[in-house]
Write a protein that holds these residues in place. Structure first.
Motif, PDB file in Angstrom:
ATOM      1  N   ASN A   1      39.927  67.140  91.682  1.00 47.63           N
ATOM      2  CA  ASN A   1      41.388  66.761  91.553  1.00 47.63           C
ATOM      3  C   ASN A   1      41.937  68.091  91.894  1.00 47.63           C
ATOM      4  N   ARG A   2      41.989  68.894  92.740  1.00 49.29           N
ATOM      5  CA  ARG A   2      42.335  70.251  92.991  1.00 49.29           C
ATOM      6  C   ARG A   2      43.779  70.321  93.035  1.00 49.29           C
ATOM      7  N   GLU A   3      44.710  69.551  93.206  1.00 54.42           N
ATOM      8  CA  GLU A   3      46.108  69.418  93.129  1.00 54.42           C
ATOM      9  C   GLU A   3      46.300  69.583  91.634  1.00 54.42           C
ATOM     10  N   VAL A   4      45.991  68.728  90.834  1.00 48.48           N
ATOM     11  CA  VAL A   4      46.153  68.739  89.412  1.00 48.48           C
ATOM     12  C   VAL A   4      45.941  70.294  88.947  1.00 48.48           C
ATOM     13  N   VAL A   5      44.447  70.607  89.140  1.00 48.62           N
ATOM     14  CA  VAL A   5      44.044  71.841  88.619  1.00 48.62           C
ATOM     15  C   VAL A   5      45.004  73.025  89.033  1.00 48.62           C
ATOM     16  N   CYS A   6      45.325  73.160  90.190  1.00 51.29           N
ATOM     17  CA  CYS A   6      46.122  74.183  90.820  1.00 51.29           C
ATOM     18  C   CYS A   6      47.557  74.315  90.001  1.00 51.29           C
ATOM     19  N   ALA A   7      48.296  73.071  89.748  1.00 48.36           N
ATOM     20  CA  ALA A   7      49.260  73.025  89.181  1.00 48.36           C
ATOM     21  C   ALA A   7      49.463  73.342  87.559  1.00 48.36           C
TER      22      ALA A   7
ATOM     23  N   PHE B   1      47.579  76.807  98.124  1.00 48.59           N
ATOM     24  CA  PHE B   1      47.028  75.472  98.121  1.00 48.59           C
ATOM     25  C   PHE B   1      48.358  74.510  97.939  1.00 48.59           C
ATOM     26  N   LEU B   2      49.210  74.646  97.189  1.00 46.25           N
ATOM     27  CA  LEU B   2      50.359  73.816  96.768  1.00 46.25           C
ATOM     28  C   LEU B   2      51.426  74.070  97.799  1.00 46.25           C
ATOM     29  N   LYS B   3      51.178  75.209  98.544  1.00 44.99           N
ATOM     30  CA  LYS B   3      52.286  75.563  99.824  1.00 44.99           C
ATOM     31  C   LYS B   3      53.686  75.957  99.052  1.00 44.99           C
ATOM     32  N   PHE B   4      53.622  76.771  97.884  1.00 41.66           N
ATOM     33  CA  PHE B   4      54.868  77.127  97.647  1.00 41.66           C
ATOM     34  C   PHE B   4      55.431  78.416  98.375  1.00 41.66           C
ATOM     35  N   ASN B   5      56.575  78.348  98.843  1.00 37.89           N
ATOM     36  CA  ASN B   5      57.352  79.309  99.241  1.00 37.89           C
ATOM     37  C   ASN B   5      57.896  80.436  98.333  1.00 37.89           C
ATOM     38  N   CYS B   6      58.460  81.294  98.858  1.00 31.76           N
ATOM     39  CA  CYS B   6      59.304  82.266  98.008  1.00 31.76           C
ATOM     40  C   CYS B   6      60.187  81.825  97.130  1.00 31.76           C
ATOM     41  N   GLU B   7      61.133  80.809  97.712  1.00 32.41           N
ATOM     42  CA  GLU B   7      62.279  80.253  97.234  1.00 32.41           C
ATOM     43  C   GLU B   7      61.706  79.356  95.867  1.00 32.41           C
TER      44      GLU B   7
ATOM     45  N   TYR C   1      55.085  69.429  84.614  1.00 37.50           N
ATOM     46  CA  TYR C   1      55.854  68.157  85.164  1.00 37.50           C
ATOM     47  C   TYR C   1      56.921  68.563  86.151  1.00 37.50           C
ATOM     48  N   TYR C   2      57.612  69.905  86.060  1.00 34.88           N
ATOM     49  CA  TYR C   2      58.410  70.447  86.810  1.00 34.88           C
ATOM     50  C   TYR C   2      58.001  70.635  88.190  1.00 34.88           C
ATOM     51  N   ILE C   3      56.673  71.188  88.258  1.00 41.60           N
ATOM     52  CA  ILE C   3      56.022  71.385  89.356  1.00 41.60           C
ATOM     53  C   ILE C   3      55.689  70.265  90.406  1.00 41.60           C
ATOM     54  N   TYR C   4      55.262  69.259  89.536  1.00 46.46           N
ATOM     55  CA  TYR C   4      55.009  67.759  90.277  1.00 46.46           C
ATOM     56  C   TYR C   4      56.287  67.287  90.600  1.00 46.46           C
ATOM     57  N   GLU C   5      57.250  67.001  89.715  1.00 49.82           N
ATOM     58  CA  GLU C   5      58.475  66.133  90.069  1.00 49.82           C
ATOM     59  C   GLU C   5      59.329  66.977  90.964  1.00 49.82           C
ATOM     60  N   ARG C   6      59.716  68.233  90.960  1.00 51.72           N
ATOM     61  CA  ARG C   6      60.787  69.080  91.506  1.00 51.72           C
ATOM     62  C   ARG C   6      60.252  69.673  92.745  1.00 51.72           C
ATOM     63  N   ILE C   7      59.004  70.185  92.648  1.00 56.82           N
ATOM     64  CA  ILE C   7      58.541  71.303  93.787  1.00 56.82           C
ATOM     65  C   ILE C   7      57.797  70.207  94.672  1.00 56.82           C
ATOM     66  N   LEU C   8      56.822  69.502  94.029  1.00 53.24           N
ATOM     67  CA  LEU C   8      55.917  68.766  94.980  1.00 53.24           C
ATOM     68  C   LEU C   8      56.551  67.407  95.386  1.00 53.24           C
ATOM     69  N   GLY C   9      57.505  66.892  94.652  1.00 51.54           N
ATOM     70  CA  GLY C   9      58.082  65.674  94.817  1.00 51.54           C
ATOM     71  C   GLY C   9      57.295  64.294  94.576  1.00 51.54           C
ATOM     72  N   LYS C  10      56.416  64.487  93.587  1.00 51.62           N
ATOM     73  CA  LYS C  10      55.681  63.337  93.293  1.00 51.62           C
ATOM     74  C   LYS C  10      55.600  63.098  91.738  1.00 51.62           C
ATOM     75  N   LYS C  11      55.179  61.963  91.529  1.00 55.54           N
ATOM     76  CA  LYS C  11      55.365  61.490  90.137  1.00 55.54           C
ATOM     77  C   LYS C  11      53.916  61.721  89.329  1.00 55.54           C
TER      78      LYS C  11
END
Length: 395
Positions: free
Chosen positions: A338-344, A371-377, A239-249
Motif C-alpha cells: 500500500n505505497r500510496e498510504v505509506v507515502c502520505a 510518487f504522489l506527484k506533488f507539484n510546487c504549488e 486526511y488533507y493529503i488524501y481528500e484535498r490533494i489526491l482527491g480521494k476518500k
C-alpha cells in the motif's frame, strides 16, 4: 521453511490457471472448490496463506475468511475475485477479515509479489524480541477487549449502545473521546459519550480508543503532550493529503494510518523512560539531520517502527496501517503493498514533526512527493495548511 498456500475457487479453470502460475515456485500448493473443502484442508494441514474467491455456491468467500480469522488467526487471508461490491470488500478490509484484495483478472507477477511482501511483513511481525515486549505490557489485553468490541459492532452492523456502554466503563477512554469531540477541530460541545460516538463515527472512535488508551498507560511524562500533538497533527495532515490533494476518500481500512503510525514511540517512552529522554534530546538539539531508526537501534536495540508495527499486527489492525507504521521512514522499500498510504503518512509525519520543532532534511519526503506527484504549488499549500492546523490546535 517452505510456505503452504490454499487456493479456493468454484471454477476449476481458475484453479488450474493458479496451479500453472505457482507450480514451479517454492510453495506447497493446496486447492479447494468450495468453502467446506477449504475448511477440511485447513483442519488437516499447516496452511500459511489462503487465497479465495468471494462469490461461491454455499458459503461465500467472505464468510469463509471470517471463520479462518477466528479459528486460524495466523493464516494470511487474501481475496482474489472479480466480485467488486465495494461495501463488502471495504468491510472485509477494514475489519481485517482479509489482508489484501486482488481483482480478477490478475497479473501473475504482481500476485507473486504481493504474496512475498505480505508474507515477509507477517514474519517480521512475529519476531521474538518485540513480541515479548508487547506480551509483557499489562494494560494492553484489557484495551484489546474494548477495541475488539468496537470491531465486532462494525463487522456485524450491531447495536452502537454496546460500544457506548463499554466506553463508559473506562473513564479515561470516555474522557478522551469527549475531549476530542469537544475540541476546536470537531466543536461538538457535548457531555454525552453516546452523542460523541454517533458524531465521530465508529471507525474514528475505534482509532481514537487505541491511540488514546495506549497514551493513558504512560501516566505523566514530559513527552506525552509532544507525542499526542504529533499524532493528531499527522492525522489531520494525512486526511488533507488524501481528500484535498489526491482527491480521494480515506477508506476505513487505512483511516487510522496517520493517527497510529508513530505508536511505537509511545511504547518506547513507556518502557524506557530514561533512554527515551536521551533519544529525544539528541534529536531536538542536534544541528544536523539524524536518522530516527539508526539512533533508535543505537539506544534501544530496535526501532519504534518495528515495535509499533508489531503492536498493531498483534491487535489485528488492517495491513495498510501496519505497513504505514513499519515503513513510514522508508517509503521507497520494495516490499510495500500500500505505497500510496505509506507515502502520505511519510509526508504527514515529516510535517507534523516540523511543526513540533523536530527538524529533518526535506530529502526525507522527496520520494513520497515524487510518487504522489506533488507539484510546487500543492506542497506550498500543504505547508501553509499545516501552520493553520497547528494554530487551531493550540487554540
Amino acid at each position: 521453511m517452505r510456505k503452504s498456500i490454499l487456493f479456493v475457487d468454484d471454477e476449476k479453470n481458475i484453479l488450474k490457471a493458479l496451479y500453472r502460475v505457482f507450480c514451479e515456485e517454492d510453495y506447497n500448493l493446496f486447492f479447494a472448490e468450495n468453502a467446506k473443502e477449504a475448511l477440511d484442508v485447513l483442519e488437516s494441514n499447516d496452511i500459511n496463506i489462503i487465497i479465495t474467491d468471494f462469490r461461491m455456491p454455499g458459503m461465500s468467500g467472505y464468510d469463509l475468511l471470517k471463520i479462518v480469522k477466528e479459528k486460524y488467526p495466523q493464516v494470511i487471508r487474501i481475496i482474489l475475485s472479480g466480485y467488486a461490491d465495494e461495501n463488502i470488500v471495504f468491510k472485509a478490509l477494514q475489519t481485517n477479515v482479509a489482508k489484501v484484495y486482488i481483482l480478477k483478472p490478475w497479473n501473475n507477477d504482481k500476485l507473486k509479489e504481493i504474496i512475498v511482501n505480505v508474507s515477509e511483513l507477517e514474519d517480521k511481525m512475529r519476531e521474538k524480541r518485540c513480541l515479548e515486549i508487547i506480551n509483557n505490557i499489562d494494560y494492553l489485553p484489557t484495551l484489546k477487549n474494548l477495541y475488539n468490541t468496537i470491531c465486532k459492532v462494525i463487522e456485524n452492523e450491531d447495536d452502537i449502545n454496546k460500544v457506548v456502554k463499554s466506553i463508559e466503563q473506562d473513564p479515561a477512554i470516555a474522557s478522551k473521546i469527549l475531549q476530542i469531540a469537544n475540541s476546536a477541530f470537531y466543536n461538538l460541545k457535548t457531555a454525552s459519550v453516546k452523542q460523541a460516538v454517533v458524531y465521530l463515527g465508529l471507525v474514528n472512535v475505534r482509532n481514537i480508543v487505541l491511540n488514546a488508551a495506549v497514551f493513558e498507560c504512560l501516566g505523566e511524562s514530559d513527552y506525552k503532550a509532544l507525542l499526542w500533538e504529533h499524532a493528531n497533527l499527522a492525522n489531520k495532515i494525512f486526511y488533507y493529503i488524501y481528500e484535498r490533494i489526491l482527491g480521494k476518500k480515506v477508506q476505513d481500512s487505512f483511516a487510522s494510518a496517520g493517527l497510529l503510525h508513530g505508536i511505537g514511540q509511545i511504547l518506547l517512552l513507556k518502557l524506557f523512560p530514561q533512554k527515551y529522554k536521551e533519544y529525544r534530546k539528541r534529536l531536538i538539539y542536534s544541528d544536523q539531520y539524524i536518522d530516527f531508526e539508526e539512533l533508535e537501534k543505537e539506544i534501544f536495540g530496535f526501532t519504534h517502527t518495528e515495535l509499533g508495527a508489531v503492536l498493531l499486527s498483534w491487535w489485528d489492525i488492517p495491513l495498510p496501517v501496519v505497513e504505514a507504521a513499519f515503513y513510514h521512514h522508508r517509503p521507497d522499500s520494495s516490499n510495500i503493498i500500500n505505497r500510496e498510504v505509506v507515502c502520505a503518512v511519510n509526508i504527514a509525519c515529516y510535517l507534523a514533526w516540523d511543526l513540533a520543532g523536530v527538524k529533518q532534511s526535506e530529502e526525507y519526503v522527496n520520494y513520497s512527493k515524487e510518487f504522489l506527484k506533488f507539484n510546487c504549488e500543492s506542497w506550498v499549500d500543504l505547508k501553509q495548511l499545516c501552520k493553520s492546523l497547528f494554530n487551531k490546535q493550540e487554540d
